[in-house]
Design a protein around this motif. Structure first.
Motif, PDB file in Angstrom:
ATOM      1  N   ASN A 106       2.427 -25.857  10.375  1.00  0.00           N
ATOM      2  CA  ASN A 106       3.545 -26.326  10.401  1.00  0.00           C
ATOM      3  C   ASN A 106       4.305 -26.898  10.243  1.00  0.00           C
ATOM      4  N   LEU A 163       5.054 -26.574   6.619  1.00  0.00           N
ATOM      5  CA  LEU A 163       5.729 -26.331   5.659  1.00  0.00           C
ATOM      6  C   LEU A 163       7.082 -26.827   5.682  1.00  0.00           C
ATOM      7  N   ALA A 206       8.705 -27.752   2.634  1.00  0.00           N
ATOM      8  CA  ALA A 206      10.772 -27.380   3.004  1.00  0.00           C
ATOM      9  C   ALA A 206      12.109 -28.368   2.016  1.00  0.00           C
ATOM     10  N   GLU A 226       4.078 -18.205  11.857  1.00  0.00           N
ATOM     11  CA  GLU A 226       5.140 -18.595  10.882  1.00  0.00           C
ATOM     12  C   GLU A 226       6.094 -18.108  10.253  1.00  0.00           C
ATOM     13  N   GLN A 227       7.106 -16.701  11.375  1.00  0.00           N
ATOM     14  CA  GLN A 227       8.253 -16.480  10.827  1.00  0.00           C
ATOM     15  C   GLN A 227       9.151 -17.246  11.483  1.00  0.00           C
ATOM     16  N   ASN A 272       9.464 -20.534  10.123  1.00  0.00           N
ATOM     17  CA  ASN A 272      10.583 -20.949   8.556  1.00  0.00           C
ATOM     18  C   ASN A 272      11.609 -20.642   9.022  1.00  0.00           C
ATOM     19  N   THR A 331      14.353 -22.481   8.160  1.00  0.00           N
ATOM     20  CA  THR A 331      16.105 -21.765   7.252  1.00  0.00           C
ATOM     21  C   THR A 331      17.646 -22.504   8.178  1.00  0.00           C
ATOM     22  N   SER A 336       6.034 -13.394   5.083  1.00  0.00           N
ATOM     23  CA  SER A 336       6.900 -14.251   4.142  1.00  0.00           C
ATOM     24  C   SER A 336       7.138 -13.956   2.880  1.00  0.00           C
TER      25      SER A 336
END
Length: 312
Positions: free
Chosen positions: A14, A17, A21, A62-63, A66, A70, A290
């Motif tokens: 995590n 990620l 980003a 993960e969804q 993310n 966002t 993803s």
């Protein structure tokens, strides 16, 4: 108090990620976290959000990570959106079905407040699944007496005759996504039992002609493949005490050349009509792998540069 390892994921997945980003590097030792790079403020905000989500007992897949990233990029807090409070219904295994994104929550709210709701968006945004979950919830609560799921069989004129079996067996492959959603929400045995009693119908769109459907929950899936005549026919089947959900993706029209999509026509003609809501989901509402979101984005970018590709 949750352990940092629960938040950061296996092998700090995590955190990686967040690093990618926000273009930062994150290091932690004990309770101390240091962030350096292009956007440390957003990275810090995301990490705080992740801790709050984990402390509330939610799973950080993960969804979800993310999506939190966002939203943070747009200055929106996931934890303040109250997404996890809205339980639509429970599956037969006891798993709660909830909207996973703000777009999905708006979709659920629109369905609740309007007699006809259009859910339009790319693959993976949960349009059909949420519609089926809402319908099953209404059926269980005895708000309606029947559940009707319809789908256009756009290739019926050419290919169905070569498939074995009777007409129902020939059209079933086109209806499989509706069965999958129904089985997941209601269970296979219960679904088949209610189908035998005709409490649930899963039918091709053509079967809707000439009917008036009272006290029913009616769903039209893959509506982008309905012609304008079929769309008008379907919407006028609605009777007293009924609710209609229309789902579709206008980027995946499979109609023959020269045939206009009834979904696009309906979006133009019915906009502003009282009692009808249009909910447009986007790539940020994709809740599948993803890669699905990246595929959707890649196609959108290509179509923006090559609009003629849609006409090939």
């Amino acid at each position: 108090m949750v352990e940092p390892s629960e938040v950061f994921g296996v092998f700090d997945y995590n955190l990686k990620l967040v690093e990618k980003a926000c273009n930062v590097q994150i290091a932690y030792r004990g309770d101390e976290i240091s962030i350096i790079g292009d956007d440390p403020e957003t990275a810090e905000f995301v990490i705080n959000e992740l801790f709050k989500v984990a402390e509330s007992g939610q799973k950080l897949d993960e969804q979800k990570v993310n999506y939190i990233i966002t939203l943070a990029g747009e200055g929106v807090s996931y934890t303040q959106s109250n997404l996890q409070r809205d339980v639509i219904c429970y599956t037969t295994k006891g798993r709660p079905i909830k909207p996973k994104t703000i777009g999905q929550k708006e979709y659920v709210d629109a369905i609740k407040k309007n007699d006809i709701c259009f859910g339009v968006g790319p693959a993976g945004t949960g349009k059909t699944y949420i519609a089926v979950a809402m319908a099953v919830s209404a059926l269980k609560a005895k708000e309606v007496e029947k559940l009707i799921l319809a789908r256009p069989a756009v290739e019926a004129g050419e290919r169905l005759g070569f498939l074995p079996g009777d007409l129902q067996e020939k059209v079933d492959p086109y209806l499989r996504p509706l069965y999958d959603a129904l089985y997941d929400v209601l269970g296979r045995e219960a679904s088949l039992r209610l189908k035998e009693k005709e409490v649930i119908e899963v039918v091709p769109l053509a079967y809707m002609r000439g009917r008036t459907l009272d006290n029913s929950y009616i769903i039209l899936d893959e509506a982008q493949n309905a012609t304008k005549e079929q769309m008008k026919m379907f919407l006028t089947r609605m009777g007293f005490g009924s609710k209609v959900i229309v789902t579709g993706d206008i980027t995946q029209i499979d109609l023959p050349k020269g045939k206009r999509s009834g979904l696009i026509d309906a979006m133009r003609i019915l906009k502003g009509v009282e009692g009808i809501a249009f909910c447009e989901l986007t790539d940020t509402d994709v809740v599948r792998h993803s890669l699905v979101r990246r595929i959707v984005n890649a196609y959108d970018r290509y179509l923006a540069k090559h609009p003629e590709w849609n006409d090939d």
